[in-house]
Design a protein around this motif. Sequence first.
Motif, PDB file in Angstrom:
ATOM      1  N   MET A   1       0.823  -1.182   0.000  1.00  0.00           N
ATOM      2  CA  MET A   1       0.000   0.000   0.000  1.00  0.00           C
ATOM      3  C   MET A   1       0.874   1.255   0.000  1.00  0.00           C
ATOM      4  SD  MET A   1      -3.263   0.393   0.113  1.00  0.00           S
ATOM      5  CE  MET A   1      -4.643   0.956   0.943  1.00  0.00           C
ATOM      6  N   LYS A   2       1.944   1.191   0.769  1.00  0.00           N
ATOM      7  CA  LYS A   2       2.814   2.354   0.835  1.00  0.00           C
ATOM      8  C   LYS A   2       3.435   2.622  -0.527  1.00  0.00           C
ATOM      9  CE  LYS A   2       6.329   4.341   3.681  1.00  0.00           C
ATOM     10  NZ  LYS A   2       7.224   4.220   4.763  1.00  0.00           N
ATOM     11  N   ARG A   3       3.739   1.610  -1.256  1.00  0.00           N
ATOM     12  CA  ARG A   3       4.323   1.731  -2.581  1.00  0.00           C
ATOM     13  C   ARG A   3       3.367   2.409  -3.530  1.00  0.00           C
ATOM     14  NH1 ARG A   3       8.331   0.349  -5.529  1.00  0.00           N
ATOM     15  NH2 ARG A   3       8.872  -1.483  -6.635  1.00  0.00           N
ATOM     16  N   LYS A   4       2.085   2.097  -3.431  1.00  0.00           N
ATOM     17  CA  LYS A   4       1.073   2.686  -4.301  1.00  0.00           C
ATOM     18  C   LYS A   4       0.955   4.188  -4.059  1.00  0.00           C
ATOM     19  CE  LYS A   4      -3.093   0.802  -6.201  1.00  0.00           C
ATOM     20  NZ  LYS A   4      -4.287   0.048  -5.979  1.00  0.00           N
ATOM     21  N   GLY A   5       1.030   4.613  -2.808  1.00  0.00           N
ATOM     22  CA  GLY A   5       0.958   6.037  -2.463  1.00  0.00           C
ATOM     23  C   GLY A   5       2.142   6.803  -3.015  1.00  0.00           C
ATOM     24  N   SER A   6       3.328   6.178  -2.986  1.00  0.00           N
ATOM     25  CA  SER A   6       4.512   6.876  -3.488  1.00  0.00           C
ATOM     26  C   SER A   6       4.468   6.987  -5.008  1.00  0.00           C
ATOM     27  CB  SER A   6       5.780   6.171  -3.026  1.00  0.00           C
ATOM     28  OG  SER A   6       5.857   4.884  -3.575  1.00  0.00           O
ATOM     29  N   ILE A   7       3.818   6.020  -5.672  1.00  0.00           N
ATOM     30  CA  ILE A   7       3.671   6.101  -7.130  1.00  0.00           C
ATOM     31  C   ILE A   7       2.783   7.291  -7.479  1.00  0.00           C
ATOM     32  CG2 ILE A   7       2.689   4.981  -9.149  1.00  0.00           C
ATOM     33  CD1 ILE A   7       3.643   2.327  -7.980  1.00  0.00           C
ATOM     34  N   TRP A   8       1.656   7.408  -6.781  1.00  0.00           N
ATOM     35  CA  TRP A   8       0.753   8.532  -7.062  1.00  0.00           C
ATOM     36  C   TRP A   8       1.400   9.864  -6.716  1.00  0.00           C
ATOM     37  CZ3 TRP A   8      -2.908   8.334 -10.340  1.00  0.00           C
ATOM     38  CH2 TRP A   8      -3.598   7.138 -10.547  1.00  0.00           C
ATOM     39  N   LYS A   9       2.163   9.845  -5.655  1.00  0.00           N
ATOM     40  CA  LYS A   9       2.872  11.073  -5.276  1.00  0.00           C
ATOM     41  C   LYS A   9       3.853  11.457  -6.387  1.00  0.00           C
ATOM     42  CE  LYS A   9       5.715  12.942  -1.526  1.00  0.00           C
ATOM     43  NZ  LYS A   9       6.396  12.626  -0.273  1.00  0.00           N
ATOM     44  N   GLY A  10       4.548  10.486  -6.935  1.00  0.00           N
ATOM     45  CA  GLY A  10       5.482  10.730  -8.032  1.00  0.00           C
ATOM     46  C   GLY A  10       4.774  11.231  -9.275  1.00  0.00           C
ATOM     47  N   VAL A  11       3.588  10.632  -9.567  1.00  0.00           N
ATOM     48  CA  VAL A  11       2.809  11.056 -10.727  1.00  0.00           C
ATOM     49  C   VAL A  11       2.370  12.510 -10.562  1.00  0.00           C
ATOM     50  CG1 VAL A  11       0.643  10.698 -11.967  1.00  0.00           C
ATOM     51  CG2 VAL A  11       2.055   8.729 -11.352  1.00  0.00           C
ATOM     52  N   LEU A  12       1.885  12.880  -9.373  1.00  0.00           N
ATOM     53  CA  LEU A  12       1.437  14.252  -9.128  1.00  0.00           C
ATOM     54  C   LEU A  12       2.598  15.244  -9.216  1.00  0.00           C
ATOM     55  CD1 LEU A  12      -1.124  13.734  -6.237  1.00  0.00           C
ATOM     56  CD2 LEU A  12      -1.598  14.334  -8.616  1.00  0.00           C
ATOM     57  N   ILE A  13       3.740  14.878  -8.654  1.00  0.00           N
ATOM     58  CA  ILE A  13       4.910  15.758  -8.728  1.00  0.00           C
ATOM     59  C   ILE A  13       5.350  15.922 -10.176  1.00  0.00           C
ATOM     60  CG2 ILE A  13       7.363  15.944  -8.138  1.00  0.00           C
ATOM     61  CD1 ILE A  13       6.661  14.707  -5.412  1.00  0.00           C
ATOM     62  N   GLY A  14       5.354  14.824 -10.910  1.00  0.00           N
ATOM     63  CA  GLY A  14       5.726  14.883 -12.328  1.00  0.00           C
ATOM     64  C   GLY A  14       4.773  15.752 -13.131  1.00  0.00           C
ATOM     65  N   ALA A  15       3.471  15.638 -12.853  1.00  0.00           N
ATOM     66  CA  ALA A  15       2.482  16.450 -13.556  1.00  0.00           C
ATOM     67  C   ALA A  15       2.673  17.928 -13.227  1.00  0.00           C
ATOM     68  CB  ALA A  15       1.075  16.005 -13.188  1.00  0.00           C
ATOM     69  N   ALA A  16       2.949  18.222 -11.956  1.00  0.00           N
ATOM     70  CA  ALA A  16       3.166  19.615 -11.547  1.00  0.00           C
ATOM     71  C   ALA A  16       4.403  20.184 -12.215  1.00  0.00           C
ATOM     72  CB  ALA A  16       3.284  19.708 -10.031  1.00  0.00           C
ATOM     73  N   VAL A  17       5.476  19.413 -12.264  1.00  0.00           N
ATOM     74  CA  VAL A  17       6.710  19.872 -12.907  1.00  0.00           C
ATOM     75  C   VAL A  17       6.479  20.064 -14.401  1.00  0.00           C
ATOM     76  CG1 VAL A  17       9.072  19.175 -13.505  1.00  0.00           C
ATOM     77  CG2 VAL A  17       8.245  18.886 -11.173  1.00  0.00           C
ATOM     78  N   GLY A  18       5.764  19.144 -15.031  1.00  0.00           N
ATOM     79  CA  GLY A  18       5.461  19.281 -16.466  1.00  0.00           C
ATOM     80  C   GLY A  18       4.638  20.519 -16.756  1.00  0.00           C
ATOM     81  N   ALA A  19       3.636  20.769 -15.916  1.00  0.00           N
ATOM     82  CA  ALA A  19       2.802  21.956 -16.098  1.00  0.00           C
ATOM     83  C   ALA A  19       3.633  23.227 -15.928  1.00  0.00           C
ATOM     84  CB  ALA A  19       1.644  21.940 -15.112  1.00  0.00           C
ATOM     85  N   ALA A  20       4.532  23.226 -14.944  1.00  0.00           N
ATOM     86  CA  ALA A  20       5.376  24.396 -14.718  1.00  0.00           C
ATOM     87  C   ALA A  20       6.282  24.647 -15.914  1.00  0.00           C
ATOM     88  CB  ALA A  20       6.202  24.209 -13.449  1.00  0.00           C
ATOM     89  N   PHE A  21       6.903  23.590 -16.447  1.00  0.00           N
ATOM     90  CA  PHE A  21       7.751  23.752 -17.627  1.00  0.00           C
ATOM     91  C   PHE A  21       6.955  24.256 -18.818  1.00  0.00           C
ATOM     92  CE2 PHE A  21      10.946  21.168 -15.455  1.00  0.00           C
ATOM     93  CZ  PHE A  21      12.108  21.807 -15.862  1.00  0.00           C
ATOM     94  N   SER A  22       5.760  23.758 -18.961  1.00  0.00           N
ATOM     95  CA  SER A  22       4.906  24.191 -20.068  1.00  0.00           C
ATOM     96  C   SER A  22       4.586  25.676 -19.962  1.00  0.00           C
ATOM     97  CB  SER A  22       3.617  23.368 -20.080  1.00  0.00           C
ATOM     98  OG  SER A  22       2.751  23.832 -21.083  1.00  0.00           O
ATOM     99  N   LEU A  23       4.224  26.130 -18.757  1.00  0.00           N
ATOM    100  CA  LEU A  23       3.923  27.550 -18.561  1.00  0.00           C
ATOM    101  C   LEU A  23       5.153  28.418 -18.776  1.00  0.00           C
ATOM    102  CD1 LEU A  23       1.562  27.462 -15.464  1.00  0.00           C
ATOM    103  CD2 LEU A  23       0.971  28.075 -17.808  1.00  0.00           C
ATOM    104  N   PHE A  24       6.291  28.008 -18.219  1.00  0.00           N
ATOM    105  CA  PHE A  24       7.510  28.797 -18.396  1.00  0.00           C
ATOM    106  C   PHE A  24       7.947  28.814 -19.849  1.00  0.00           C
ATOM    107  CE2 PHE A  24       8.050  30.222 -14.324  1.00  0.00           C
ATOM    108  CZ  PHE A  24       8.106  29.222 -13.372  1.00  0.00           C
ATOM    109  N   GLY A  25       7.709  27.749 -20.560  1.00  0.00           N
ATOM    110  CA  GLY A  25       8.053  27.709 -21.981  1.00  0.00           C
ATOM    111  C   GLY A  25       7.253  28.741 -22.765  1.00  0.00           C
ATOM    112  N   LYS A  26       5.963  28.846 -22.469  1.00  0.00           N
ATOM    113  CA  LYS A  26       5.118  29.824 -23.162  1.00  0.00           C
ATOM    114  C   LYS A  26       5.516  31.240 -22.791  1.00  0.00           C
ATOM    115  CE  LYS A  26       1.215  26.772 -23.768  1.00  0.00           C
ATOM    116  NZ  LYS A  26      -0.162  26.456 -23.458  1.00  0.00           N
TER     117      LYS A  26
END
Length: 88
Positions: A1-26
């Motif tokens: 269960m703990k592993r599943k939470g860290s995967i989602w945490k990684g996905v959310l962090i990755g999405a946030a970083v991707g969104a930030a790069f996208s905004l800064f790129g524009k």
Amino acid sequence: MKRKGSIWKGVLIGAAVGAAFSLFGKIGESQARPSLPVRLKQWRRSVEEMAEDVEFMVEKIKDIVEKTPEVIEIVREVYSRKKEDRPE
């Protein structure tokens, strides 16, 4: 269960970083540096404006140099007056 939470945490962090790069790129695209020809035109315009300013200042200095002897003579005349001739 703990592993599943860290995967989602990684996905959310990755999405946030991707969104930030996208905004800064524009933002970066709209504030991109001008091309070399544009910068050269701006530089040339600045140099021409500075040359005009220097030319104006040189003309004013020439005027001052021409008028200085005249002003000195006027000052000498004023101070050479007799004390009773000076306005009170």
